[in-house]
Design an enzyme around this catalytic site. Structure first.
Site, mmCIF file in Angstrom:
data_model
loop_
_atom_site.group_PDB
_atom_site.id
_atom_site.type_symbol
_atom_site.label_atom_id
_atom_site.label_comp_id
_atom_site.label_asym_id
_atom_site.label_seq_id
_atom_site.Cartn_x
_atom_site.Cartn_y
_atom_site.Cartn_z
ATOM 1 N N GLY A 189 0.762 -1.214 -0.729
ATOM 2 C CA GLY A 189 0.024 0.003 -0.353
ATOM 3 C C GLY A 189 0.831 1.938 -0.159
ATOM 4 O O GLY A 189 2.213 1.314 -0.029
ATOM 5 N N ASN A 190 0.899 2.774 0.186
ATOM 6 C CA ASN A 190 0.913 3.224 0.109
ATOM 7 C C ASN A 190 0.364 4.463 1.431
ATOM 8 O O ASN A 190 -0.406 4.170 1.871
ATOM 9 C CB ASN A 190 0.927 4.286 -0.521
ATOM 10 C CG ASN A 190 0.163 4.918 -2.197
ATOM 11 O OD1 ASN A 190 -1.069 5.836 -0.735
ATOM 12 N ND2 ASN A 190 -0.827 4.109 -2.668
ATOM 13 N N ARG A 191 0.731 5.558 2.093
ATOM 14 C CA ARG A 191 0.421 6.186 2.490
ATOM 15 C C ARG A 191 -0.158 7.963 2.679
ATOM 16 O O ARG A 191 -0.819 8.475 3.330
ATOM 17 C CB ARG A 191 1.757 7.258 3.302
ATOM 18 C CG ARG A 191 2.740 6.669 3.743
ATOM 19 C CD ARG A 191 4.299 6.885 3.894
ATOM 20 N NE ARG A 191 4.235 8.629 4.825
ATOM 21 C CZ ARG A 191 4.824 8.882 4.459
ATOM 22 N NH1 ARG A 191 5.683 9.569 4.137
ATOM 23 N NH2 ARG A 191 4.566 10.077 5.482
#
Ligand code: CTP
Length: 418
Positions: free
Chosen positions: A216-218
């Site tokens: 995923g990512n932030r």
């Protein structure tokens, strides 16, 4: 009402910032800074008691304008009429229980309340007070009265109040107040997106490795949500494609929830087929695991072995949206989160990306471990395929959102939505 002139690509509003006498008055300085940095012209109108918390010199220096506090200052200019007439928006931060009471009962006992009676512009109150005062039947009735007259009364936040107590009544964060103020003034003065269908993606994709782990990512989704909120306030029909976002829904937008790049691609292509403008604010994974493990991957007991996860490339949705526009004048906007590196600076990477993706506008912002993603604020440069470049200074994500729509609106040639 004609908003103040300035950069033709950006709408500059005249905001009258009323400040009433509560400890949260110091936070109104941050609200003033956020509006001024977004290019708006702010005049400050503190009550006499507000000046006991923050002095006149601070307001004058921050706003770049003299400060009037009394109906008897500059009487020949009839300030209690002129100030309200000149403003595109009256914003009161903080609004104390007493100020709300005086406004609700139509008092005109100082310059701020007189102005609230004479203005025909939208009015936004950001209350701050102790929980007991906010919940008192008198305040509840005053807030209902003001709302019934069309004023916006922002719900106070829950949290630490003056002293040791905490509860509902805290002034909302300055960025949230600026966002609400800009959305309100845009809704009242500009319906430049009325009749248009716009699609916005927000958040960050997840590519599952097994049932419990993902790549995923932030991205929090805040910038995409601010874009959707801003478009609703400017009259658009909005489809918001949200990838793993935990924020409160945007009222008035159709929300489509997705998880993976494949879901996002499908939702975006479908929504874009009827859209006049498409904005890809979501952070999209460039890679996904080549295979998905149906069961949770276990460690092999007694060894240091770690599994190798083979990745494959995902589809480039923005490039595909740019290529497959339903009509040539559909406006496509991308975002580029960049960090400079040895191959070039943030803007060089941005220009190269704009050319590679084929979109009309690319909003380039610098990200790092402490900026861009989870924060309420952002700064960016909006690059145009036509060589234009607009700098948006550090400020609330809602201010950047409105500047993006200003640029988009200038490119729209007429709604064709069914
Ligand atoms: N984007 C997309 N599909 C992808 C990757 C990115 O649609 N598979 C979109 C993003 O939504 C954004 C823009 O492309 O609007 C730029 O995203 P960014 O992550 O900055 O660029 P990448 O294309 O991933 O390039 P790189 O990571 O190599 O810098």
């Amino acid at each position: 009402m004609t908003p103040a002139s300035g950069d033709p690509g950006r709408t500059r509003y005249r905001v009258l910032l009323g400040v009433s006498g509560g400890i949260a008055a110091y936070k109104a300085c941050e609200v003033l800074r956020g509006l001024a940095e977004a290019g708006h012209d702010v005049r400050v109108l503190p009550t006499e008691s507000a000046l006991r918390f923050v002095g006149e010199a601070t307001w004058a220096a921050l706003s770049g304008h003299p400060v009037s506090t009394s109906v008897f200052d500059d009487v020949h200019e009839v300030p209690h009429v002129a100030l309200g007439q000149e403003a595109d928006l009256v914003l009161v931060v903080p609004a104390t229980a007493d100020l709300l009471a005086r406004a609700a009962s139509g008092r005109a006992d100082d310059l701020l309340t007189s102005t609230l009676l004479t203005t025909r512009s939208p009015v936004v109150f950001a209350p701050a007070m102790h929980t007991e005062m906010w919940e008192h039947a008198a305040t509840v009735a005053n807030v209902a009265t003001l709302r019934s007259r069309g004023c916006v009364v922002i719900e106070p936040a829950v949290g630490r109040l003056t002293g040791a107590d905490s509860g509902k009544g805290r002034l909302p964060e300055p960025e949230a107040i600026v966002g609400q103020a800009l959305d309100t003034v845009h809704a009242a003065t500009s319906t430049d997106l009325a009749g248009y269908h716009v699609v916005v993606s927000a958040g960050g994709t997840r590519e599952y490795i097994d049932p419990v782990r993902y790549i995923g990512n932030r991205s929090s989704g805040r910038q995409g949500y601010a874009l959707a909120q801003a478009a609703v306030s400017r009259g658009a029909r909005v489809t918001l494609v949200a990838a793993n976002v935990g924020l409160t829904d945007v009222a008035g937008a159709d929300i489509v929830r997705v998880e993976s790049v494949a879901d996002l691609r499908e939702a975006m292509l479908k929504a874009a087929s009827t859209a006049d403008a498409v904005v890809m604010a979501a952070a999209v994974s460039d890679f996904r695991p080549r295979s998905f493990h149906d069961a949770k991957i276990k460690k092999t007991a007694g060894t240091d072995d770690a599994p190798a996860i083979e990745l494959e490339r995902t589809e480039d949705i923005l490039a595909e949206l740019s290529r497959s526009r339903r009509r040539p004048d559909q406006v496509v906007v991308g975002f580029a989160a960049e960090t400079g590196d040895s191959d070039g600076g943030v803007l060089e990477h941005g220009r190269a990306k704009l050319a590679a993706k084929g979109c009309d506008l690319l909003v380039v912002n610098e990200v790092g471990r402490d900026r861009g993603f989870e924060s309420e604020e952002n700064e960016a440069v909006i690059l145009g395929q036509d060589g234009t470049s607009v700098e948006v200074p550090y400020g609330p994500k809602s201010a950047l959102a409105h500047t993006v729509w200003d640029r988009v609106a200038g490119r729209l040639t007429g709604p064709t939505s069914p």
